[in-house]
Design a protein around this motif. Structure first.
Motif, PDB file in Angstrom:
ATOM      1  N   SER A 116       0.821  -1.197   0.000  1.00 44.56           N
ATOM      2  CA  SER A 116       0.000   0.000   0.000  1.00 44.56           C
ATOM      3  C   SER A 116       0.862   1.258   0.000  1.00 44.56           C
ATOM      4  O   SER A 116       0.594   2.216  -0.726  1.00 44.56           O
ATOM      5  CB  SER A 116      -0.926  -0.001   1.218  1.00 44.56           C
ATOM      6  OG  SER A 116      -1.728   1.156   1.246  1.00 44.56           O
ATOM      7  N   ASP A 117       1.913   1.263   0.809  1.00 46.55           N
ATOM      8  CA  ASP A 117       2.798   2.418   0.877  1.00 46.55           C
ATOM      9  C   ASP A 117       3.510   2.652  -0.454  1.00 46.55           C
ATOM     10  O   ASP A 117       3.781   3.798  -0.830  1.00 46.55           O
ATOM     11  CB  ASP A 117       3.842   2.228   1.979  1.00 46.55           C
ATOM     12  CG  ASP A 117       3.244   2.310   3.379  1.00 46.55           C
ATOM     13  OD1 ASP A 117       2.125   2.867   3.513  1.00 46.55           O
ATOM     14  OD2 ASP A 117       3.877   1.811   4.327  1.00 46.55           O
ATOM     15  N   ALA A 118       3.794   1.568  -1.163  1.00 48.41           N
ATOM     16  CA  ALA A 118       4.544   1.671  -2.418  1.00 48.41           C
ATOM     17  C   ALA A 118       3.645   1.931  -3.625  1.00 48.41           C
ATOM     18  O   ALA A 118       4.141   2.295  -4.692  1.00 48.41           O
ATOM     19  CB  ALA A 118       5.352   0.393  -2.652  1.00 48.41           C
ATOM     20  N   ASP A 121      -1.027   4.371  -7.374  1.00 46.65           N
ATOM     21  CA  ASP A 121      -2.349   4.695  -7.902  1.00 46.65           C
ATOM     22  C   ASP A 121      -3.422   4.136  -6.969  1.00 46.65           C
ATOM     23  O   ASP A 121      -3.142   3.275  -6.133  1.00 46.65           O
ATOM     24  CB  ASP A 121      -2.537   4.135  -9.318  1.00 46.65           C
ATOM     25  CG  ASP A 121      -2.459   2.621  -9.377  1.00 46.65           C
ATOM     26  OD1 ASP A 121      -2.255   1.977  -8.326  1.00 46.65           O
ATOM     27  OD2 ASP A 121      -2.610   2.070 -10.474  1.00 46.65           O
ATOM     28  N   PRO A 122      -4.653   4.655  -7.042  1.00 45.92           N
ATOM     29  CA  PRO A 122      -5.722   4.198  -6.154  1.00 45.92           C
ATOM     30  C   PRO A 122      -6.012   2.709  -6.275  1.00 45.92           C
ATOM     31  O   PRO A 122      -6.350   2.065  -5.282  1.00 45.92           O
ATOM     32  CB  PRO A 122      -6.935   5.034  -6.597  1.00 45.92           C
ATOM     33  CG  PRO A 122      -6.346   6.256  -7.199  1.00 45.92           C
ATOM     34  CD  PRO A 122      -5.092   5.798  -7.873  1.00 45.92           C
ATOM     35  N   ALA A 123      -5.885   2.148  -7.486  1.00 52.45           N
ATOM     36  CA  ALA A 123      -6.176   0.724  -7.672  1.00 52.45           C
ATOM     37  C   ALA A 123      -5.237  -0.132  -6.835  1.00 52.45           C
ATOM     38  O   ALA A 123      -5.661  -1.080  -6.156  1.00 52.45           O
ATOM     39  CB  ALA A 123      -6.072   0.354  -9.146  1.00 52.45           C
ATOM     40  N   GLY A 124      -3.953   0.199  -6.860  1.00 53.28           N
ATOM     41  CA  GLY A 124      -2.985  -0.581  -6.085  1.00 53.28           C
ATOM     42  C   GLY A 124      -3.220  -0.459  -4.601  1.00 53.28           C
ATOM     43  O   GLY A 124      -3.129  -1.448  -3.853  1.00 53.28           O
ATOM     44  N   ARG A 125      -3.535   0.748  -4.141  1.00 53.88           N
ATOM     45  CA  ARG A 125      -3.807   0.940  -2.716  1.00 53.88           C
ATOM     46  C   ARG A 125      -5.070   0.203  -2.298  1.00 53.88           C
ATOM     47  O   ARG A 125      -5.141  -0.377  -1.207  1.00 53.88           O
ATOM     48  CB  ARG A 125      -3.923   2.424  -2.399  1.00 53.88           C
ATOM     49  CG  ARG A 125      -2.591   3.162  -2.427  1.00 53.88           C
ATOM     50  CD  ARG A 125      -2.714   4.562  -1.858  1.00 53.88           C
ATOM     51  NE  ARG A 125      -3.513   5.417  -2.715  1.00 53.88           N
ATOM     52  CZ  ARG A 125      -3.016   6.212  -3.655  1.00 53.88           C
ATOM     53  NH1 ARG A 125      -1.717   6.240  -3.856  1.00 53.88           N
ATOM     54  NH2 ARG A 125      -3.805   6.990  -4.384  1.00 53.88           N
ATOM     55  N   SER A 126      -6.081   0.211  -3.176  1.00 51.60           N
ATOM     56  CA  SER A 126      -7.333  -0.475  -2.856  1.00 51.60           C
ATOM     57  C   SER A 126      -7.120  -1.975  -2.701  1.00 51.60           C
ATOM     58  O   SER A 126      -7.603  -2.589  -1.747  1.00 51.60           O
ATOM     59  CB  SER A 126      -8.370  -0.201  -3.954  1.00 51.60           C
ATOM     60  OG  SER A 126      -9.559  -0.918  -3.710  1.00 51.60           O
ATOM     61  N   LEU A 127      -6.373  -2.566  -3.621  1.00 51.90           N
ATOM     62  CA  LEU A 127      -6.119  -4.002  -3.550  1.00 51.90           C
ATOM     63  C   LEU A 127      -5.290  -4.348  -2.318  1.00 51.90           C
ATOM     64  O   LEU A 127      -5.544  -5.365  -1.648  1.00 51.90           O
ATOM     65  CB  LEU A 127      -5.414  -4.475  -4.822  1.00 51.90           C
ATOM     66  CG  LEU A 127      -6.250  -4.385  -6.106  1.00 51.90           C
ATOM     67  CD1 LEU A 127      -5.392  -4.688  -7.325  1.00 51.90           C
ATOM     68  CD2 LEU A 127      -7.443  -5.330  -6.041  1.00 51.90           C
ATOM     69  N   ALA A 128      -4.314  -3.511  -1.997  1.00 53.58           N
ATOM     70  CA  ALA A 128      -3.494  -3.758  -0.805  1.00 53.58           C
ATOM     71  C   ALA A 128      -4.324  -3.618   0.461  1.00 53.58           C
ATOM     72  O   ALA A 128      -4.140  -4.384   1.432  1.00 53.58           O
ATOM     73  CB  ALA A 128      -2.309  -2.790  -0.780  1.00 53.58           C
TER      74      ALA A 128
END
Length: 227
Positions: A116-118, A121-128
């Protein structure tokens, strides 16, 4: 005799996962029409796997099927958001308490925080974010509790996707995630459960404030005036 469910055909599964990802990352917006012919052309399949995928997504609470309007992405309103998050409040903190009490490993939760920290984009943070919460309850030791929370994940992610578009609060939530994990890693089952409860409650009240809290108080902690 119990009969195992039939596996979803590969083309249907492909469409299902692609459409679900688009919904949960905000590329397909609440209320947006899901036209079978357009999706079939986009994914290079016939309309049959698209139709079956949409039916499955409707069963999971992400799509609404109407005889007149066809399929649309489910619209998130205050009532829906609080219904989903009220169930999370009832189940998820208890699952975490059991995970901590059992001394289960939480390496997956730590890895999700790092992703999430890395994420850029919102998609990556959402999945994390989804992976972090699942890593907290998955080792709770009760398969039924785990399955119930798994079945709620998609609807919770839909609520989150809508909320983040209106009220970006990634940094605050990341801080709360680290506090939850620190308490869990320290063996404080009750403290971790309370921190998770507060995290879930504050998120839904911040994003969808037009409702009393489950304890009958308003979001600021005061009892509302009644006639």
């Amino acid at each position: 005799m119990d009969i195992a469910p039939s596996p979803i055909p590969s083309r249907t599964q492909y469409v299902l996962e692609a459409v679900k990802h688009a919904i949960l990352t905000g590329r397909l917006r609440p209320g947006q029409a899901l036209v079978e012919a357009e999706l079939a052309a986009q994914f290079g399949v016939s309309k049959t796997p698209v139709r079956e995928a949409l039916k499955t997504l409707a069963g999971r609470g992400l799509v609404v099927m109407s005889e007149y309007k066809g399929a649309t992405v489910r619209t998130v309103d205050t009532a829906m958001a609080h219904a989903v998050y009220d169930v999370r409040l009832l189940l998820e903190p208890e699952a975490l308490r059991r995970t901590v009490a059992a001394g289960a490993g939480l390496e997956a939760a730590g890895a999700a925080l790092e992703r999430s920290d890395a994420a850029d984009d919102p998609a990556g943070r959402s999945l994390a974010n989804r992976d972090f919460h699942r890593a907290l309850y998955l080792p709770c030791g009760n398969p039924l509790l785990t399955r119930m929370l798994d079945e709620l994940r998609d609807q919770a992610a839909l609520v989150s996707a809508v909320a983040w578009q209106a009220v970006p609060s990634w940094e605050q939530e990341a801080h709360e995630h680290r506090e939850i994990l620190a308490r869990a890693l320290g063996g404080d089952a009750d403290g971790a459960g309370r921190a998770l409860h507060d995290h879930i409650a504050s998120f839904v009240q911040r994003a969808f404030p037009d409702r009393e809290c489950p304890d009958g108080k308003s979001p600021d902690g005061e009892s509302p005036d009644r006639e």
